[in-house]
Write an enzyme that holds these catalytic residues in place. Structure first.
Site, mmCIF file in Angstrom:
data_model
loop_
_atom_site.group_PDB
_atom_site.id
_atom_site.type_symbol
_atom_site.label_atom_id
_atom_site.label_comp_id
_atom_site.label_asym_id
_atom_site.label_seq_id
_atom_site.Cartn_x
_atom_site.Cartn_y
_atom_site.Cartn_z
ATOM 1 C CD GLU A 128 -3.083 -0.993 2.182
ATOM 2 O OE1 GLU A 128 -2.823 -0.350 3.213
ATOM 3 O OE2 GLU A 128 -4.161 -1.577 2.022
ATOM 4 C CD GLU A 188 -3.937 -6.034 2.390
ATOM 5 O OE1 GLU A 188 -4.673 -5.422 3.192
ATOM 6 O OE2 GLU A 188 -2.713 -5.860 2.328
ATOM 7 C CD1 TRP A 191 -5.807 -1.961 12.628
ATOM 8 C CD2 TRP A 191 -4.596 -0.111 12.977
ATOM 9 N NE1 TRP A 191 -4.878 -1.876 11.628
ATOM 10 C CE2 TRP A 191 -4.119 -0.752 11.810
ATOM 11 C CE3 TRP A 191 -3.998 1.078 13.386
ATOM 12 C CZ2 TRP A 191 -3.064 -0.238 11.057
ATOM 13 C CZ3 TRP A 191 -2.943 1.594 12.636
ATOM 14 C CH2 TRP A 191 -2.476 0.945 11.487
HETATM 15 C C1 GAL Z 1 -4.243 -2.957 4.912
HETATM 16 C C2 GAL Z 1 -2.805 -3.387 4.963
HETATM 17 C C3 GAL Z 1 -2.632 -4.701 5.701
HETATM 18 C C4 GAL Z 1 -3.355 -4.664 6.992
HETATM 19 C C5 GAL Z 1 -4.797 -4.344 6.750
HETATM 20 C C6 GAL Z 1 -5.572 -4.234 8.033
HETATM 21 O O1 GAL Z 1 -4.367 -1.587 4.699
HETATM 22 O O2 GAL Z 1 -2.279 -3.535 3.678
HETATM 23 O O3 GAL Z 1 -1.268 -4.942 5.923
HETATM 24 O O4 GAL Z 1 -2.743 -3.725 7.789
HETATM 25 O O5 GAL Z 1 -4.916 -3.118 6.091
HETATM 26 O O6 GAL Z 1 -5.303 -3.057 8.720
#
Ligand code: GAL
Length: 668
Positions: free
Chosen positions: A142, A310, A318
């Site tokens: 990213e 993803e 978080w």
């Molecule tokens: C994305 C990132 C992942 C993980 C995911 C969840 O933005 O590429 O590594 O952090 O979010 O936060």
């Protein structure tokens, strides 16, 4: 079409890997992405390299017939490096270094960092470039996430000055281009030029830094170029040792709206593009139409099938979590990606991690690693993909409509938004939505793309074009294309300065109008009426004086009641529409229908809210995806008898689709 997962074998005991691989095989998971944050495992100390752990992982996946996307781990420089070489840190807009402890704390212009990255990437590529498990590469993770494209350190200042010297040649030219006579900003040499950190007026200018807008735009371009150069360095190193395709995972526009990287340009260096699709999570809930638009952007950046690298697969956040995806959504989101042009969907992540910042960020499996309802849904999805891919290649919709997306305009709008509440990204989306509602695919293009395949090109608030782009748009119209321009089009030059020509500046002749006055809709709403019915504007009203154009809409309120809000101008063999105001959703929908009727594009008489229809082809077969994003069942009327490729039923007259379910109708 197939599915995969983001996997972190280093987070789990080795004994567990086998169980995971067997569960993946049962779910028809064909590919895993690994290694994007593993720098300190490869290199725990400056002079110590270790590969045995990754050798084992790759051999393991080869044995289990699962292919691998191997990442470069540059998103997480390790502690020994930042301690010994603090110059690799990125500085924020106030000039403070972004400290160790999260990720992405490096500056794209740090030579130390670039050398460390290239050297590790070289070692990884040399060792694994021919490994039979590796099917593709991912650069970094990213790029630009969390405001990291633009760094405000001394290294960047020097590089920027160099970039400016190449661009302008002499400081006099820069002074002229920037209008530095304003507020006594005249520079005597390139070495004096600042980078636009937070300035003295920072706090009072809530939507800008108060810095010179030409300087800001150049800095944004330079920053994007810096990231692209950084990515290219890793790509070039990999290419020396591997002929496998290289990608990088882009960010969604839906929730994160813009990384400051020109994705069209970045895509030129990548073999395929991919993106990260989080829909319902701590930071927001995206509408299905917005996600569809994001997929459309991805298929447009490189004009070829893309991956979701993803794809959300559980409740995510978080510090706090968004909702658990209700039954059917993981499968539906997968089909939505495939319908809009993805050929591989990789779920983030296989299993929720019990430690670290993302311990609440759920994957397919919970922390306990046991099969669960989400896993069962993925098993079903994987089996269907496996079955479908026996008869279908990568599918994509064929769009007759395009929306111009310009990163220059996006950045300029972000510097000065012209009026409260204007957001370029949202404005583009407002033109995507009516077509989404009608089941008509839309591509995104740059002004310099070949537009000839499109019946309608919409250029919303396209602030600035260069001579070539202007000519291209003119010749598109000249040769019979239909172009829609809107307020705030063609009013700036490429230096981000207002033009002295009457609005719409460079597009006046094309649009056949003059705008001597405009009314930013600050805390007011103005009504108008036209081929779109009654319209309400709450952003902007251009008071249009037609020159050669014909009026199709007029304001019905305020001191400009009776003046034109919408016009059309014949230009060569084509038509150029000029929409002087924003319109509420229903008026815009009506206007787009009107344009389709003028263009003889077939629009459905009937559609159902929350049901996304996408007609796709792999070049041989035609498949209609009917996706129900509603939490209740729907009955969708059909004109013919179709074979449902998922249930194998004949669907006649109507097709019933459960909540969060999909029908795939064979149109052959
Ligand atoms: C994305 C990132 C992942 C993980 C995911 C969840 O933005 O590429 O590594 O952090 O979010 O936060």
């Amino acid at each position: 079409m197939r599915i995969g997962v983001d996997y972190y074998p280093e987070h789990w005991e080795k004994e567990r890997w086998k169980i995971d691989a067997e569960m993946m095989a049962k779910a028809n998971i064909k590919v895993v992405r690994i290694g994007e944050f593993a720098w300190s495992l490869y290199k725990p100390e400056e002079n110590r390299l270790q590969f045995q752990w990754m050798d084992e992982i790759l051999d393991f996946f080869r044995e289990h017939n699962i292919s691998v996307v191997l990442c470069t781990p540059s998103a997480t420089p390790p502690k020994w490096m930042t301690d010994k070489y603090p110059d690799i840190y990125q500085d924020d807009i106030h000039g403070n270094p972004k400290i160790f402890g999260t990720r992405k704390h490096y500056c794209f212009n740090s030579e130390t960092y670039r050398n460390f990255t290239s050297s590790l990437v070289e070692k990884i590529a040399k060792r694994y470039g021919q490994h039979p498990a590796v099917e593709a590469w991912q650069i970094d993770n990213e790029l630009g996430w969390a405001n990291t494209t633009r760094c405000y350190c001394e290294k960047c200042r020097k590089e920027f000055q160099h970039w400016l010297k190449t661009k302008y040649g002499t400081i006099e030219k820069l002074n002229k281009a920037y209008g530095t006579v304003f507020w006594s900003q005249i520079y005597n040499s390139f070495e004096q030029v600042i980078i636009p950190k937070a300035g003295a007026c920072y706090d009072t200018c809530h939507d800008t830094q108060g810095q010179n807008p030409a300087l800001l735009l150049d800095y944004y371009r330079f920053s994007s170029d810096s990231v692209i150069r950084f990515a290219k360095e890793s790509i070039d190193v990999i290419k020396k040792f591997s002929d496998k395709p290289v990608t990088s995972n882009f960010l969604d526009a839906a929730v994160n709206s813009g990384t400051g990287i020109d994705y069209f340009k970045l895509s030129e260096n990548l073999d395929f593009v991919s993106w990260d699709n989080y829909i319902e999570f701590q930071w927001g809930i995206a509408e299905a139409a917005t996600v569809s638009r994001d997929h459309a952007l991805l298929r447009s950046y490189k004009k070829q099938p893309f991956w979701v690298m993803e794809q959300q697969s559980g409740p995510c956040g978080w510090s706090k979590m968004g909702p658990a995806p209700t039954p059917g959504k993981l499968r539906l989101w997968t089909y939505q990606a495939v319908a809009n042009g993805a050929d591989t969907v990789v779920y983030f992540r296989w299993r929720a991690c019990p430690f670290g910042t993302e311990q609440y960020w759920h994957g397919i499996l919970n922390h306990d690693g046991k099969p669960n309802r989400r896993y069962d849904e993925i098993v079903q999805t994987g089996a269907e993909m496996e079955q479908l891919s026996k008869s279908l290649g990568a599918l994509k919709p064929t769009a007759k409509i395009a929306i111009v997306k310009s990163f220059d305009s996006e950045w300029s709008h972000s510097i000065h938004k012209h009026v409260e509440n204007f957001q370029y990204d949202q404005f583009l989306l407002s033109f995507y939505k009516p077509f989404y509602n009608m089941g008509m695919p839309v591509d995104f293009v740059t002004p310099y793309d070949d537009l000839s395949e499109y019946s309608l090109v919409i250029a919303p608030a396209l602030l600035m074009v260069n001579e070539q782009e202007k000519n291209d748009l003119e010749s598109y119209a000249n040769q019979g294309g239909t172009l829609l321009l809107t307020f705030r089009s063609g009013v700036k030059d490429k230096n981000n300065n207002m033009l002295k020509e009457t609005v719409p500046g460079v597009f006046s002749e094309l649009a056949g109008v003059q705008v001597e006055e405009y009314d930013p809709q600050f805390q007011k709403v103005t009504s108008s009426s036209g081929v779109y019915g009654k319209g309400l504007s709450n952003l902007w009203c251009d008071i249009i004086e037609p020159v050669t154009a014909k009026t199709l809409g007029v304001y019905t309120q305020d001191y400009y009641a009776g003046k034109s809000s919408l016009t059309v101008n014949h230009f060569g063999k084509g038509d150029v529409y000029y929409l002087g105001c924003d319109l509420d959703d229903s008026a815009l929908q009506q206007f787009m229908k009107y344009l389709c009727s003028q263009l003889k594009l077939t629009v459905p008489l009937y559609s159902i809210d929350g049901v996304e229809k996408v007609e796709t082809t792999d070049g041989k077969h035609r498949v209609l995806f009917v996706m129900n994003h509603n939490p209740y069942p729907v009955i969708v009327p059909l004109n013919y008898i179709y074979q449902n490729m998922l249930t194998h039923n004949q669907e006649q007259g109507t097709v019933s689709i459960a909540a969060n379910d999909v029908a795939l109708l064979n149109l052959d």
